[in-house]
Design an enzyme around this catalytic site. Structure first.
Site, PDB file in Angstrom:
ATOM      1  N   HIS A  69       0.829  -1.204   0.000  1.00  0.00           N
ATOM      2  CA  HIS A  69       0.000   0.000   0.000  1.00  0.00           C
ATOM      3  C   HIS A  69       0.861   1.249   0.000  1.00  0.00           C
ATOM      4  O   HIS A  69       1.976   1.268   0.551  1.00  0.00           O
ATOM      5  CB  HIS A  69      -0.964   0.015   1.201  1.00  0.00           C
ATOM      6  CG  HIS A  69      -0.300   0.124   2.545  1.00  0.00           C
ATOM      7  ND1 HIS A  69      -0.065   1.327   3.164  1.00  0.00           N
ATOM      8  CD2 HIS A  69       0.169  -0.821   3.387  1.00  0.00           C
ATOM      9  CE1 HIS A  69       0.517   1.118   4.334  1.00  0.00           C
ATOM     10  NE2 HIS A  69       0.676  -0.180   4.498  1.00  0.00           N
ATOM     11  N   ASP A  71      -0.831   4.302   0.787  1.00  0.00           N
ATOM     12  CA  ASP A  71      -1.463   5.267   1.688  1.00  0.00           C
ATOM     13  C   ASP A  71      -0.754   5.243   3.036  1.00  0.00           C
ATOM     14  O   ASP A  71      -0.150   4.247   3.436  1.00  0.00           O
ATOM     15  CB  ASP A  71      -2.961   4.983   1.843  1.00  0.00           C
ATOM     16  CG  ASP A  71      -3.263   3.642   2.497  1.00  0.00           C
ATOM     17  OD1 ASP A  71      -2.614   2.643   2.103  1.00  0.00           O
ATOM     18  OD2 ASP A  71      -4.131   3.576   3.380  1.00  0.00           O
ATOM     19  N   ASP A 102       6.381   2.292   6.763  1.00  0.00           N
ATOM     20  CA  ASP A 102       5.079   1.653   6.546  1.00  0.00           C
ATOM     21  C   ASP A 102       4.292   2.399   5.477  1.00  0.00           C
ATOM     22  O   ASP A 102       3.551   3.330   5.792  1.00  0.00           O
ATOM     23  CB  ASP A 102       4.319   1.623   7.863  1.00  0.00           C
ATOM     24  CG  ASP A 102       3.029   0.834   7.804  1.00  0.00           C
ATOM     25  OD1 ASP A 102       2.825   0.104   6.820  1.00  0.00           O
ATOM     26  OD2 ASP A 102       2.222   0.963   8.736  1.00  0.00           O
ATOM     27  N   GLU A 135      -5.079   0.666   2.873  1.00  0.00           N
ATOM     28  CA  GLU A 135      -4.710  -0.276   3.927  1.00  0.00           C
ATOM     29  C   GLU A 135      -4.783   0.368   5.297  1.00  0.00           C
ATOM     30  O   GLU A 135      -5.169  -0.274   6.278  1.00  0.00           O
ATOM     31  CB  GLU A 135      -3.295  -0.799   3.665  1.00  0.00           C
ATOM     32  CG  GLU A 135      -2.951  -2.081   4.427  1.00  0.00           C
ATOM     33  CD  GLU A 135      -2.453  -1.843   5.842  1.00  0.00           C
ATOM     34  OE1 GLU A 135      -2.430  -2.799   6.622  1.00  0.00           O
ATOM     35  OE2 GLU A 135      -2.075  -0.688   6.170  1.00  0.00           O
ATOM     36  N   GLU A 136      -4.439   1.651   5.379  1.00  0.00           N
ATOM     37  CA  GLU A 136      -4.459   2.347   6.660  1.00  0.00           C
ATOM     38  C   GLU A 136      -5.852   2.858   7.015  1.00  0.00           C
ATOM     39  O   GLU A 136      -6.063   3.374   8.106  1.00  0.00           O
ATOM     40  CB  GLU A 136      -3.482   3.527   6.640  1.00  0.00           C
ATOM     41  CG  GLU A 136      -2.028   3.148   6.375  1.00  0.00           C
ATOM     42  CD  GLU A 136      -1.380   2.424   7.542  1.00  0.00           C
ATOM     43  OE1 GLU A 136      -2.078   2.101   8.517  1.00  0.00           O
ATOM     44  OE2 GLU A 136      -0.164   2.171   7.456  1.00  0.00           O
ATOM     45  N   GLU A 164       4.749  -5.767   3.884  1.00  0.00           N
ATOM     46  CA  GLU A 164       4.650  -5.037   5.159  1.00  0.00           C
ATOM     47  C   GLU A 164       5.905  -5.264   6.008  1.00  0.00           C
ATOM     48  O   GLU A 164       6.519  -6.334   5.952  1.00  0.00           O
ATOM     49  CB  GLU A 164       3.433  -5.535   5.948  1.00  0.00           C
ATOM     50  CG  GLU A 164       2.099  -5.082   5.405  1.00  0.00           C
ATOM     51  CD  GLU A 164       1.740  -3.678   5.840  1.00  0.00           C
ATOM     52  OE1 GLU A 164       2.552  -3.024   6.534  1.00  0.00           O
ATOM     53  OE2 GLU A 164       0.638  -3.231   5.481  1.00  0.00           O
ATOM     54  N   HIS A 353       4.431   4.778  11.999  1.00  0.00           N
ATOM     55  CA  HIS A 353       3.388   5.685  12.493  1.00  0.00           C
ATOM     56  C   HIS A 353       3.913   6.701  13.502  1.00  0.00           C
ATOM     57  O   HIS A 353       3.117   7.398  14.145  1.00  0.00           O
ATOM     58  CB  HIS A 353       2.223   4.897  13.115  1.00  0.00           C
ATOM     59  CG  HIS A 353       1.468   4.041  12.140  1.00  0.00           C
ATOM     60  ND1 HIS A 353       0.211   3.536  12.419  1.00  0.00           N
ATOM     61  CD2 HIS A 353       1.763   3.610  10.894  1.00  0.00           C
ATOM     62  CE1 HIS A 353      -0.207   2.830  11.392  1.00  0.00           C
ATOM     63  NE2 HIS A 353       0.724   2.851  10.453  1.00  0.00           N
TER      64      HIS A 353
END
Length: 380
Positions: A69, A71, A102, A135-136, A164, A353
């Site tokens: 992903h 996003d 990520d 995905e997020e 991931e 994050h």
């Protein structure tokens, strides 16, 4: 055609693709892949951006898939960052910015590996990349949409590797061969409001709710299975909105999150909790309402040829014998597992994050080399 995965990571970070915004990330990848001979399709659904790319013949007998992903979660206060969150700055060997770990780096690593591989040694088969912008977020119209579209188009991956972050501290320590299931239950109880001094004239919904929660937490759901740790049940909030100490409230609510292994299904767990609630309701006169949201079922890709291939390459490239793990939260592998065997292997998960998210550039290049070698071994 050669792509530096570290440079591509930085370019992707400069695309402000906070869910559900595309931010230019998929457009950038589509242009690169089309220039390398990949057939590309945008598979956007309900405003969610997704990209499907295939090199090789549709319906090939052997097809290797990558999933990831572009996003990212919001960066928070940009002033708290050492370098701007969408700068993609490379300083002292570290690439800085939201998505550095990520997982724009993982996407860059498998895109670079795939392009380099088909350029140098075109395989007999197909390589399929499925890249989502959801995905997020809710994860309803991302990888799910791609797999739904693939089913209608007759597109098929034989196996898939999700990029991931999978390693705790060093690249090569861990391969994810499965994940626990995840479900959340919103439990509401309704009784009869009354004065705390006259409980016989009321029905306390908190007492009924606490009794259910006690039943759910007193005994463990299980002791673990061959490939999974014990399932976990956590109460994450309890509330009744009652500011008065002398009033029995009419309603109370709680939220329960369960991460469950392959000893259970969400249907069975839901039925068990509803049965307990019904018993308590009959005995207390308090009504229960339960709303269940299932993020995914547990799954396992059992050790075999695919696992052995990936594990062997990781050991060859890193010198480490990776642990085969089912730990952690959920990922889009929970959707891919219904399509084909799926594993997860990516970077070290530090800084995900966080403010000042960053990744070592040499680690991104090392991951890309691992992916390239996996492709070589798969198509040998």
């Amino acid at each position: 055609m050669t792509i530096d995965p570290a440079d591509l990571t930085a370019r992707l970070i400069r695309c402000p693709s906070v869910t559900p915004e595309e931010g230019g990330a998929l457009q950038l990848l589509q242009e690169l892949l089309q220039n390398a001979g990949f057939e590309c399709h945008r598979v956007d659904r309900n405003g969610t951006p997704n990209l499907f790319a295939r090199w090789g013949a549709k319906g090939a007998a052997r097809s290797f898939g990558f999933n990831g992903h572009t996003d990212v979660v919001p960066p928070g206060d940009a002033a708290s960052w050492t370098h701007p969150p969408f700068s993609g700055a490379e300083i002292d060997g570290m690439i800085w910015g939201r998505g550095a770990t990520d997982m724009k780096s993982g996407v860059a690593a498998f895109v670079a590996a795939a392009v380099d591989f088909v350029t140098r040694t075109p395989p007999e088969g197909a390589i399929i990349l499925t890249i989502t912008g959801d995905e997020e977020g809710p994860s309803r119209d991302g990888t799910r949409a791609l797999l739904d579209w693939m089913a209608t188009q007759g597109e098929q991956m034989s196996v898939c590797l999700v990029g991931e972050p999978s390693n705790p501290d060093r690249l090569g320590e861990m391969i994810k061969i499965g994940r626990r299931g995840s479900m959340t239950l919103q439990i509401t109880t309704k009784g009869v409001q009354g004065h705390a001094a006259y409980p016989h004239r009321a029905r306390n919904p908190l007492h009924a709710l606490v009794r259910l929660l006690n039943d759910l937490t007193t005994q463990p759901l299980d002791t673990g299975t061959e490939h999974f740790d014990p399932s976990g049940l956590q109460i994450t909030t309890i509330d009744c909105g009652n500011p008065a100490s002398n009033v029995i409230p009419e309603k109370a609510s709680a939220t329960v999150n369960i991460r469950f292994n392959d000893a259970h299904t969400s249907v069975a767990l839901d039925a068990m909790i509803r049965d307990k609630a019904q018993t308590i309701s009959v005995e207390t006169g308090v009504e229960f309402q339960i709303r269940t949201d299932v993020s995914g079922e547990s799954f396992l890709t059992r050790p075999g040829p695919f696992v052995d291939l990936v594990r062997g390459v990781v050991t060859e490239q890193t010198g480490l014998d990776p642990v085969l793990s089912t730990s952690g939260g959920t990922s889009d592998a929970r959707f891919v597992k219904d399509h084909c065997p799926v594993l997860e292997f990516g970077l070290v998960g530090h800084f995900m994050h966080q403010v000042d998210e960053r990744v070592p550039a040499d680690q991104v290049r090392a991951l890309s080399r691992i992916y390239a070698r996996i492709l070589e071994r798969y198509f040998e």
